[in-house]
Design an enzyme around this catalytic site. Structure first.
Site, PDB file in Angstrom:
ATOM      1  N   ASP A  47       2.081   3.452  -0.497  1.00 63.14           N
ATOM      2  CA  ASP A  47       1.296   3.289   0.157  1.00 63.14           C
ATOM      3  C   ASP A  47       0.909   2.024   0.488  1.00 63.14           C
ATOM      4  OD1 ASP A  47      -2.461   4.319  -0.810  1.00 63.14           O
ATOM      5  OD2 ASP A  47      -1.724   3.333   0.859  1.00 63.14           O
ATOM      6  N   TYR A 166      -6.978  14.582  12.962  1.00 55.99           N
ATOM      7  CA  TYR A 166      -7.190  14.897  11.510  1.00 55.99           C
ATOM      8  C   TYR A 166      -7.352  15.902  10.533  1.00 55.99           C
ATOM      9  CZ  TYR A 166      -9.002  14.325   6.505  1.00 55.99           C
ATOM     10  OH  TYR A 166      -9.002  14.537   5.081  1.00 55.99           O
TER      11      TYR A 166
END
Ligand code: NAD
Ligand code: UDP
Length: 331
Positions: A47, A166
């Protein structure tokens, strides 16, 4: 002797896998880490914390089955050691333009996580001959003209709209995943996730359930965008993780919807949360998003998930909210 070696090999590869999870510090990624470790697997979490939170992984610190690499998946990825599966979950996920963590305010990062991040993680899966799962989304259906949405529906997406960074990144990601499957013969799978909620969602990324719970806990009016007649179908996180785990261990390559088909309007959701939390603060209606930006109706057709994975959601919205509210109260 041969039998013994085969049994050991089977256990090693098929029961105890070493799995890369990108987006591990996020809401879904951290729950996936927990579930797969609890099933006996070893997890490498990755991450860059653009929307995630290290607190979501704090309880795994020191666990020998968990390793963490801080890294942006848009850049070349190297993971030492073998990998049996790669789960690509890294991406901003909230559509809310009022939050700094919403993808309208992270447009380039969102496109890079969906496009470059998918390319890089598929490359990792190819090197390791690993099972690959792409976290796709109901957003690939856009503002759907078919209802409920089945996997056969191709969608209705504005390629230059507010959500396009997105939606189009995820559509590209699906196309690239199928290309790696068809051309490089990678063992890929695609999960189209519908609205999911539960503990570890950010309070401040603007998604509707954390927004409403926070507002109700503060005894403030709940903010509905538009007239509140738009619908969603909310799935509790534990149900979703059950479905994803079944998909990981299946051989399915085509997209599968995972979500709870229980469809409600946003006004019904607001009333349910206000009633549950005894909030007299009521509701205020704010200007809705431009037509075509905020999908009007959304509900998954989960026939494929039922038939191919033997999965369906079993936790009601009422029970899921009861399991979610204490987390937000503590926050
Ligand atoms: P989240 O924001 O909580 O988690 C996403 C994680 O990805 C965060 O920890 C973030 O820091 C990390 N990340 C983002 N870009 C990165 C990058 N370039 N490199 C490394 N890490 C990066 O969101 P979530 O709800 O947990 O969503 C996880 C995945 O599931 C996303 O791919 C999202 O598109 C998908 N999804 C979620 C939902 C939902 O309802 N929660 C619905 C559909 C699809
Ligand atoms: N919404 C709302 N008030 C809020 C946040 C969201 O009315 O404070 C609405 C939003 O306009 C959408 C629905 O709730 O119609 C779900 O929004 P969310 O951001 O959770 O995700 P989406 O399903 O739109 O991707």
């Amino acid at each position: 002797m041969l039998l013994f070696i085969s049994i050991i090999t089977y256990r090693f590869y098929y029961e105890f896998m070493r799995i890369l999870i990108t987006g591990a510090a996020g809401f879904l990624g951290s729950h996936l880490c927990d579930r797969l470790i609890s099933l006996g697997h070893e997890v490498v979490g990755m991450d860059n914390f653009v929307t995630g939170n290290i607190q979501n992984l704090a309880h795994l610190s020191g666990n020998p089955a968990f390793h963490f690499i801080r890294h942006d998946v848009a850049n070349f990825i190297f993971v030492p050691g073998k990998l049996d599966a790669v789960l690509h979950f890294a991406s901003p996920a909230s559509p809310n333009p009022n939050s700094p963590f919403g993808f309208p305010n992270l447009p380039i990062q969102t496109m890079k996580a969906g496009a470059l991040g998918t390319h890089n993680t598929l490359g990792v899966a190819r090197v390791h001959k690993a099972r690959y799962i792409l976290a796709s989304t109901s957003e690939i259906y856009g503002d759907p003209l078919e209802h409920p949405q089945s996997e056969e529906y191709w969608g209705h997406v504005n390629p230059i709209g507010e959500r396009s960074v997105y939606d189009e990144a995820k559509r590209f990601a699906e196309a690239l995943t199928m290309a790696y499957h068809r051309y490089h013969k990678i063992n890929t799978g695609i999960v189209r996730i519908f609205n999911t909620y539960g503990p570890r969602m950010r309070l401040d990324d603007g998604r509707v359930i954390p927004n409403f719970i926070q507002q109700a806990l503060e005894k403030s009016p709940l903010t509905i965008y538009g007239n509140g007649e738009q619908t969603r179908s909310f799935c509790f996180v534990d149900d979703l993780i059950d479905g994803i785990v079944k998909l990981i261990f299946s051989e399915e390559h085509f997209p599968i919807n995972i979500g709870n088909p229980n469809e409600i309007t946003i006004s019904q959701l607001a009333n349910e949360i206000n009633t549950k939390l005894g909030n007299q603060g009521n509701i205020i209606y704010l200007e809705g998003r431009v037509a075509g930006v905020d999908p009007v109706r959304r509900k998954p057709d989960i026939t494929r998930a039922v038939e191919l994975l033997g999965w369906h959601a079993s936790i009601t919205l009422n029970d899921g909210l009861d399991r979610t509210i204490p987390y937000f109260r503590k926050k």
